[in-house]
Design an enzyme around this catalytic site. Structure first.
Site, PDB file in Angstrom:
ATOM      1  CG  ASP A 135      -1.866   1.111   1.305  1.00 37.49           C
ATOM      2  OD1 ASP A 135      -1.947   1.841   0.290  1.00 37.49           O
ATOM      3  OD2 ASP A 135      -2.533   1.275   2.331  1.00 37.49           O
TER       4      ASP A 135
ATOM      5  CG  ASP B  14      17.560  12.495 -59.316  1.00 38.67           C
ATOM      6  OD1 ASP B  14      16.863  13.435 -58.891  1.00 38.67           O
ATOM      7  OD2 ASP B  14      17.931  11.551 -58.599  1.00 38.67           O
ATOM      8  CG  ASP B  15      13.870  17.231 -59.810  1.00 39.90           C
ATOM      9  OD1 ASP B  15      13.022  17.382 -60.710  1.00 39.90           O
ATOM     10  OD2 ASP B  15      13.838  17.848 -58.733  1.00 39.90           O
TER      11      ASP B  15
ATOM     12  CE  LYS C 155      16.926   9.925 -55.595  1.00 42.54           C
ATOM     13  NZ  LYS C 155      18.097  10.718 -56.001  1.00 42.54           N
ATOM     14  CD1 TRP C 156       7.890   8.020 -53.301  1.00 40.41           C
ATOM     15  CD2 TRP C 156       6.956   7.008 -55.049  1.00 40.41           C
ATOM     16  NE1 TRP C 156       6.542   8.266 -53.253  1.00 40.41           N
ATOM     17  CE2 TRP C 156       5.935   7.653 -54.311  1.00 40.41           C
ATOM     18  CE3 TRP C 156       6.589   6.289 -56.201  1.00 40.41           C
ATOM     19  CZ2 TRP C 156       4.598   7.601 -54.676  1.00 40.41           C
ATOM     20  CZ3 TRP C 156       5.246   6.235 -56.566  1.00 40.41           C
ATOM     21  CH2 TRP C 156       4.273   6.888 -55.815  1.00 40.41           C
ATOM     22  CG  ASP C 157      13.204  12.853 -53.721  1.00 38.79           C
ATOM     23  OD1 ASP C 157      13.244  12.751 -52.487  1.00 38.79           O
ATOM     24  OD2 ASP C 157      14.027  13.511 -54.391  1.00 38.79           O
ATOM     25  CG  MET C 158       7.654  12.779 -49.289  1.00 43.71           C
ATOM     26  SD  MET C 158       7.979  13.490 -47.675  1.00 43.71           S
ATOM     27  CE  MET C 158       6.334  13.610 -47.015  1.00 43.71           C
ATOM     28  CG  ASN C 159      12.777  16.261 -52.223  1.00 34.64           C
ATOM     29  OD1 ASN C 159      13.645  15.681 -51.580  1.00 34.64           O
ATOM     30  ND2 ASN C 159      12.592  16.052 -53.504  1.00 34.64           N
TER      31      ASN C 159
ATOM     32  CB  CYS D 197      14.720   9.247 -52.215  1.00 36.56           C
ATOM     33  SG  CYS D 197      15.701  10.744 -52.083  1.00 36.56           S
TER      34      CYS D 197
ATOM     35  CG  ASP E 123      19.812  14.708 -50.500  1.00 41.11           C
ATOM     36  OD1 ASP E 123      19.650  13.673 -51.161  1.00 41.11           O
ATOM     37  OD2 ASP E 123      19.014  15.662 -50.526  1.00 41.11           O
TER      38      ASP E 123
HETATM   39  C1  DGJ Z   1      16.378  15.083 -53.171  1.00 38.64           C
HETATM   40  C2  DGJ Z   1      17.107  13.793 -53.379  1.00 38.64           C
HETATM   41  O1  DGJ Z   1      17.605  13.300 -52.187  1.00 38.64           O
HETATM   42  C3  DGJ Z   1      18.213  14.013 -54.399  1.00 38.64           C
HETATM   43  O2  DGJ Z   1      18.958  12.845 -54.548  1.00 38.64           O
HETATM   44  C4  DGJ Z   1      17.578  14.434 -55.691  1.00 38.64           C
HETATM   45  O3  DGJ Z   1      16.781  13.387 -56.200  1.00 38.64           O
HETATM   46  C5  DGJ Z   1      16.746  15.683 -55.500  1.00 38.64           C
HETATM   47  N1  DGJ Z   1      15.813  15.521 -54.432  1.00 38.64           N
HETATM   48  C6  DGJ Z   1      16.010  16.065 -56.746  1.00 38.64           C
HETATM   49  O4  DGJ Z   1      15.190  17.119 -56.586  1.00 38.64           O
END
Ligand code: DGJ
Length: 729
Positions: free
Chosen positions: A52, A365-366, A475-479, A525, A547
């Site tokens: 307790d 790439d881009d 390569k599938w990016d998201m920034n 990515c 990067d």
């Molecule tokens: C961020 C990625 O990490 C880079 O390698 C490159 O693909 C750029 N974006 C392109 O905008």
């Protein structure tokens, strides 16, 4: 592997190497009893003493020793006298948050069910694992919580997730729902986390756990480079090779919260789940909500032991598709050398040169789509720029293949620019509040993936390019991260569901693309390793690790990443010097040695290499191809603590045990030129190994117990790469 012991009222999950045990007490509460090395029984020799105590609430008025505030629990709620962090908070339709979920029963079955719409580990045969479902119910709301536990025969891991079912007649509001909660007994623990930032992801941070609550989280719409959704607890004396480790990793790519709470009496609560800051879910009568999964690993063989379990489980039973077991191509990526100024002529000449050097894949790439001259425009319009690519992408891809390498392409599908046809025709497809201008990041906006029409558009837009180009790699990016959480698609009552619905939409898009293009190798990515997590690996078996391509920084980033993820999941490229991010100049040899610790690629204008450099690169590619099976599918060991920055090393042993690749490195030269010795791991002590470079033979016992020294030189950034072949007896 799973049994209920009626005498002890306890569940045992046990594969002969690890044991996880919890019991039912007072006919309603789940008591956490043990998670660790295999034991035959858990009868309570280490049970805490209950008495307790001041401020203790007593659910059983006859027993003042019993309080939920001191009971080690499996899935604690709030408002019942446990004032520690709750695993769930459910608001009822009267606005209160008082519930009483009590134990009702259980089921045990072979195999492991999939988690609908979510990434998860899986089995290929039902004999590989067993699953326990424990049912809790609340008498007032008639809601149920089902706790899922899976144990594998061959992996020392327990997978947990929960489901909530509303069997009542009133809506419920889920405010907090952790995928797991576990109370470890009082002791001295160190806490390890993988913290970081863009350009410096997954840096290992270790500190003793003393008191209070440590919260790790992301509310960025991605698991993020700042925090990895994992909690690692160790004994204070644990190192890479020995000591106890408890690792918890969330199989999810969005907002999360990890909690490590030392209670007033010293026991430690560990929780992992959706971040309640951006999560809420309206559960109507008859509906079910499924949480993402969490993987719990126990190792008594140090951090390498924990890493091996994560590595094996993730490469064999989380990653999917034909690329899971294949070696990955050596690629040339256009980004660092050309950014947005890429065109057909450059691509073809690069592809020819790449083929001559022995590379296997060219990645555009881009910068390839209409009007994409900089990062201020064009995201969302996934059609080729007619000025840069006058003959179209299909013809470009064929030209690249004719040059002798495969063709791969970059997308950032989750995003849109104001200056795009997509935004002009669908301004309501963007995540935002109608009352404010959305905050921009990299000049871009985020698409509302809770809206099925947006997801359909993404599948269709990406598919059209993949069909036209017959690309073998994406390569599938998201920034950018997500702000202005608001959806024109969701109702007022669903706005708090947006963050999780975004992830469900993304997972569905990726799943459809995986099914439609099983031969395509997807690489994740997010400005590097900003979404390098177990959730993404279910759809994309590799991720661009950072990067930051500086060889020195990469050694640290890759070593931290390797705590959870093996070399085959990491994209690692040799880039130009002075390095784009640090300005540092390292030799081509050193850059190769760093990139060799993962999936090798090059990211530079290879047309400008001198004839000597070309020969060197050819040699590197030749070496990598010879070692690739070992590097990508062998067993990886960190030989030195990644927190000790100047000296490092790893070795990888091939699946058949016949090849050993060892890399030792030293960042800054030591004026005393002292030798660093690494002790190789995973060799057969009885066997003999011949070093390829000079033919000298060593016993496995010598390489492991006496070790292998480097040859200190008067130079910074040096490495020694040694390859050993087992000699037939
Ligand atoms: C961020 C990625 O990490 C880079 O390698 C490159 O693909 C750029 N974006 C392109 O905008």
């Amino acid at each position: 592997m799973i049994r209920f012991d009626a005498q002890e009222n306890a569940f045992y999950l046990d594969n002969g190497r690890i044991t996880y045990c919890f019991g039912v007490v007072k006919e309603g509460y789940l008591e956490c009893r043990y998670f660790g090395r295999h034991i035959r029984r858990c009868q309570g020799s280490a049970r805490p003493s209950y008495f307790d105590r001041g401020f203790c609430s007593n659910p059983d008025p006859q027993d003042k020793r019993f309080s939920l505030d001191t009971l080690p629990q499996e899935y604690p709620g709030m408002n019942q006298g446990d004032f520690r962090s709750p695993a769930y908070v459910i608001q009822t339709d009267d606005g209160r948050r008082v519930t009483r979920f009590l134990y009702q029963g259980y089921e045990i079955f072979q195999g492991k069910p999939p988690l609908p719409g979510l990434p998860a580990t899986y089995v290929e045969h039902s004999q590989e694992a067993q699953t326990l479902v424990v049912h809790l119910a609340d008498a007032h709301t008639r809601a149920q919580i089902h706790l899922y536990y899976t144990i594998f025969q061959d992996y020392d891991a327990i997978c947990r997730h929960v489901e909530v079912v509303n069997d009542g007649s009133h809506p419920l509001w889920l405010e907090r729902l952790m995928a797991m909660s576990m109370d470890l007994p009082r002791g001295t623990y160190d806490l390890l986390t993988l913290s970081g930032s863009h350009l410096m992801e997954k840096v290992v941070s270790r500190r003793p756990l003393t008191a209070d609550t440590v919260v790790l989280d992301s509310c960025r719409g991605a698991s993020s480079p700042q925090q990895t959704p994992c909690v690692i607890l160790t004994d204070p004396q644990t190192n890479e090779h020995q000591g106890q480790v408890w690792g918890v990793n969330f199989v999810y790519s969005g907002d999360f919260q990890g909690v490590v709470q030392t209670s007033q009496y010293g026991d430690v609560r560990v929780q992992m789940g959706l971040n309640p800051l951006t999560f809420g879910w309206n559960l109507e009568p008859g509906q079910r909500f499924v949480s993402p999964e969490c993987v719990l690993v126990y190792s008594s063989a140090g951090l390498n032991g924990m890493s091996h379990t994560f590595h094996r489980l993730y490469t064999q039973r989380l990653c999917r598709g034909p690329w899971r077991d294949r070696v990955r191509p050596i690629l040339l990526n256009s980004w660092e050398a050309f950014t947005f100024s890429i065109d057909e002529g450059k691509c073809i000449s690069l592809a020819k040169q790449a083929a001559e050097l022995g590379m296997e894949l060219f990645v555009l790439d881009d910068g390839w789509f209409k009007n994409r001259v900089d990062d201020r425009r064009a995201l969302g319009d996934w059609v080729a720029d007619p000025v840069k690519f006058p003959h179209g992408l299909g013809s470009l891809a064929q030209g690249v293949r004719d040059a002798g390498v495969d063709f791969g392409i970059w997308f950032e599908p989750e995003m849109v620019s104001y200056d795009s046809d997509l935004y002009r025709s669908h301004p309501d497809w963007v995540i935002r509040s109608p009352f404010y201008d959305p905050v921009l990041s990299r000049s871009q906006l985020v698409l509302d993936l809770s809206n099925p029409a947006v997801c359909d558009y993404l599948v269709q837009a990406v598919s059209a390019v993949l069909e036209e180009t017959q690309a073998s790699y994406v390569k599938w990016d998201m920034n950018r991260h997500i702000t202005d959480l608001g959806s024109a698609w969701l109702s007022t009552g669903q706005q708090r569901e947006l963050s999780h619905r975004y992830m469900l939409g993304l997972y569905q898009v990726l799943d459809q693309l995986n099914q439609r293009f099983p031969q395509v190798l997807f690489e994740g990515c997010s400005s590097g390793g900003g979404r390098f997590d177990a959730g993404m690996l279910h759809y994309m078996p590799q991720t661009w690790a950072s990067d930051n391509t500086d060889a020195v920084c990469r050694l640290q980033i890759q070593a931290g990443t390797s705590l959870l993820f093996p070399p085959v999941t990491m994209g690692c490229h040799v880039s130009a010097v002075p390095n784009h991010q640090t300005g540092r100049v390292t030799s081509l040899q050193t850059r190769f040695a760093a990139a060799l610790g993962g999936n090798l690629g090059y990211e530079m204008d290879i047309r400008t290499l001198t004839p000597e450099e070309q020969e060197e690169v050819k040699g590197q590619i030749h070496t990598y191809k010879a070692l690739r099976e070992t590097v990508q599918h062998g067993t990886f060991y960190r030989l030195l603590d990644p927190q000790q920055h100047n000296d490092g090393g790893w070795n990888i042993v091939s699946q058949d045990g016949n090849t050993v690749v060892c890399c030792q490195y030293r960042i800054l030269a030591d004026p005393l030129r002292r030798t660093t010795v690494v002790h190789l791991q995973g060799l057969d002590p009885e066997a003999t190994y011949r070093r390829q470079s000079d033919g000298v033979c060593f016993g496995g016992d010598e390489l492991m117990y006496a070790g292998l020294s480097d040859q200190p030189v008067r130079q910074d950034f040096v490495h020694v790469l040694s390859v050993f072949e087992k000699v037939a007896e």
